[in-house]
Design an enzyme around this catalytic site. Structure first.
Site, PDB file in Angstrom:
ATOM      1  N   LYS A  74      -0.312  34.875   8.265  1.00 14.28           N
ATOM      2  CA  LYS A  74       0.865  34.010   8.316  1.00 14.28           C
ATOM      3  C   LYS A  74       1.869  34.615   9.282  1.00 14.28           C
ATOM      4  CE  LYS A  74       4.254  33.764   5.028  1.00 14.28           C
ATOM      5  NZ  LYS A  74       5.612  33.692   5.579  1.00 14.28           N
ATOM      6  N   ASP A  89      14.352  18.344  10.485  1.00 11.41           N
ATOM      7  CA  ASP A  89      15.272  17.726  11.456  1.00 11.41           C
ATOM      8  C   ASP A  89      15.055  16.222  11.389  1.00 11.41           C
ATOM      9  OD1 ASP A  89      16.944  17.253  13.765  1.00 11.41           O
ATOM     10  OD2 ASP A  89      16.453  19.257  14.473  1.00 11.41           O
ATOM     11  N   THR A 104      12.179  29.199  -3.247  1.00 14.36           N
ATOM     12  CA  THR A 104      12.289  29.969  -4.495  1.00 14.36           C
ATOM     13  C   THR A 104      13.640  30.683  -4.589  1.00 14.36           C
ATOM     14  OG1 THR A 104      10.957  31.604  -3.351  1.00 14.36           O
ATOM     15  CG2 THR A 104       9.866  30.341  -5.061  1.00 14.36           C
ATOM     16  N   PRO A 132      13.363  12.623  12.116  1.00 16.41           N
ATOM     17  CA  PRO A 132      11.931  12.374  12.293  1.00 16.41           C
ATOM     18  C   PRO A 132      11.443  12.495  13.734  1.00 16.41           C
ATOM     19  CG  PRO A 132      12.816  10.821  10.710  1.00 16.41           C
ATOM     20  CD  PRO A 132      13.990  11.593  11.245  1.00 16.41           C
ATOM     21  N   ARG A 148       3.757  42.370   1.286  1.00 18.43           N
ATOM     22  CA  ARG A 148       3.921  43.812   1.075  1.00 18.43           C
ATOM     23  C   ARG A 148       2.824  44.503   0.280  1.00 18.43           C
ATOM     24  NH1 ARG A 148       9.994  42.665  -0.498  1.00 18.43           N
ATOM     25  NH2 ARG A 148       8.897  40.730  -1.006  1.00 18.43           N
ATOM     26  N   LYS A 197       8.723  26.055   8.866  1.00 17.59           N
ATOM     27  CA  LYS A 197       9.534  25.215   7.963  1.00 17.59           C
ATOM     28  C   LYS A 197      10.443  24.236   8.705  1.00 17.59           C
ATOM     29  CE  LYS A 197       9.723  28.670   4.210  1.00 17.59           C
ATOM     30  NZ  LYS A 197       9.182  29.884   4.841  1.00 17.59           N
ATOM     31  N   LEU A 198       9.853  23.309   9.443  1.00 22.57           N
ATOM     32  CA  LEU A 198      10.654  22.364  10.227  1.00 22.57           C
ATOM     33  C   LEU A 198      11.458  21.419   9.330  1.00 22.57           C
ATOM     34  CD1 LEU A 198       8.594  23.456  12.347  1.00 22.57           C
ATOM     35  CD2 LEU A 198       8.718  21.215  13.422  1.00 22.57           C
TER      36      LEU A 198
END
Ligand code: C5P
Length: 232
Positions: free
Chosen positions: A32, A64, A119, A66, A211, A61-62
């Site tokens: 990732k 805006d 989260t 469409p 981690r 994580k877009l």
């Protein structure tokens, strides 16, 4: 759909990332890449990691309007990543535009998954800052339903939510779950954690592990332990 362990490569530079991945001589882990590394190194980091044979989840994580998200997704579709994501809060219309933009002329596209509520957002903050007064769990399931309606492939969620997401959206709707820790290791700043074995039992499709692998004394052994618990 194949279950897999995705290593969160939360490094600041390409050199640090390659240094870490060079330790893996026998396997090519799914990785990732997040905003920190992508904004520092640009799209070339993706091309280089693809060239090295890794599958890539590009975690940008877009969110805006469409039309902008559609065009950004078209740019990402040319990078040949395997999975990318957006915020479900951008609305069904934004998610539909994203699917359209991400789909290549030959009809293929990377997997597209949605972030529901981060989260870091708890019930109090959601009510005070976002003026959303429904229970958090209900909001997460509603956003997951919207993602499905828009044609997305799944959501990022806690492993503890994976079973409810599958119940609401079907078993084929992917759950990609961070917050994974070995039974005998520390939780760091993650509040609700599960082991790779428990995540498998609950039904996660992909676990995202940072981690516990990147900071381990022996990262390759830690990765293999995740695979043994979650995939094998
Ligand atoms: O080091 P650790 O295993 O906690 O890393 C988890 C990774 O998953 C990090 O890259 C973190 O940003 C990401 N993530 C998360 N919780 C979310 C969404 C993403 O921990 N809800």
């Amino acid at each position: 759909m194949g279950k897999d362990v995705i290593i969160a490569c939360d490094f600041a530079t390409a050199a640090d990332t390659y240094g870490f991945l060079d330790q893996f001589t026998e396997e090519k882990p799914y990785v990732k890449i997040g905003m920190e590394l992508f904004y520092a190194e640009g799209p070339d980091i993706v091309r280089q990691l693809k060239k090295r044979g890794h599958k890539i989840f590009l975690d940008l994580k877009l969110h805006d309007i469409p039309n902008t998200v559609k065009k950004a997704m078209t740019s990402l579709s040319k990078l040949d990543v395997d999975m990318t994501n957006l915020h479900a809060a951008g609305t069904v219309a934004m998610m539909e535009a994203a699917v359209e933009g991400l789909t290549r002329p030959d009809g293929s596209r990377p997997l597209l998954i949605a972030v529901t509520q981060l989260t870091s957002t708890d019930q109090q903050r959601m009510e005070d800052d976002l003026l959303i007064h429904e229970p958090l769990e209900k909001v997460v399931m509603h956003y997951a339903g919207n993602a499905k309606k828009a044609g997305l492939d799944g959501v990022v969620c806690s492993p503890l939510e994976a079973a409810s997401v599958h119940q609401t959206c079907g078993d084929g709707f992917l759950t990609v779950t961070p917050g994974v820790r070995f039974a005998d290791s520390k939780a760091d700043d993650q509040a609700r954690v599960t082991t790779p074995a428990k995540a498998k039992e609950i039904g996660s499709d992909y676990i995202v592990v940072g981690r516990p692998i990147t900071q381990a004394e022996d990262p390759v052994a830690a990765y293999r332990r995740c695979v043994a618990e979650f995939v094998d």
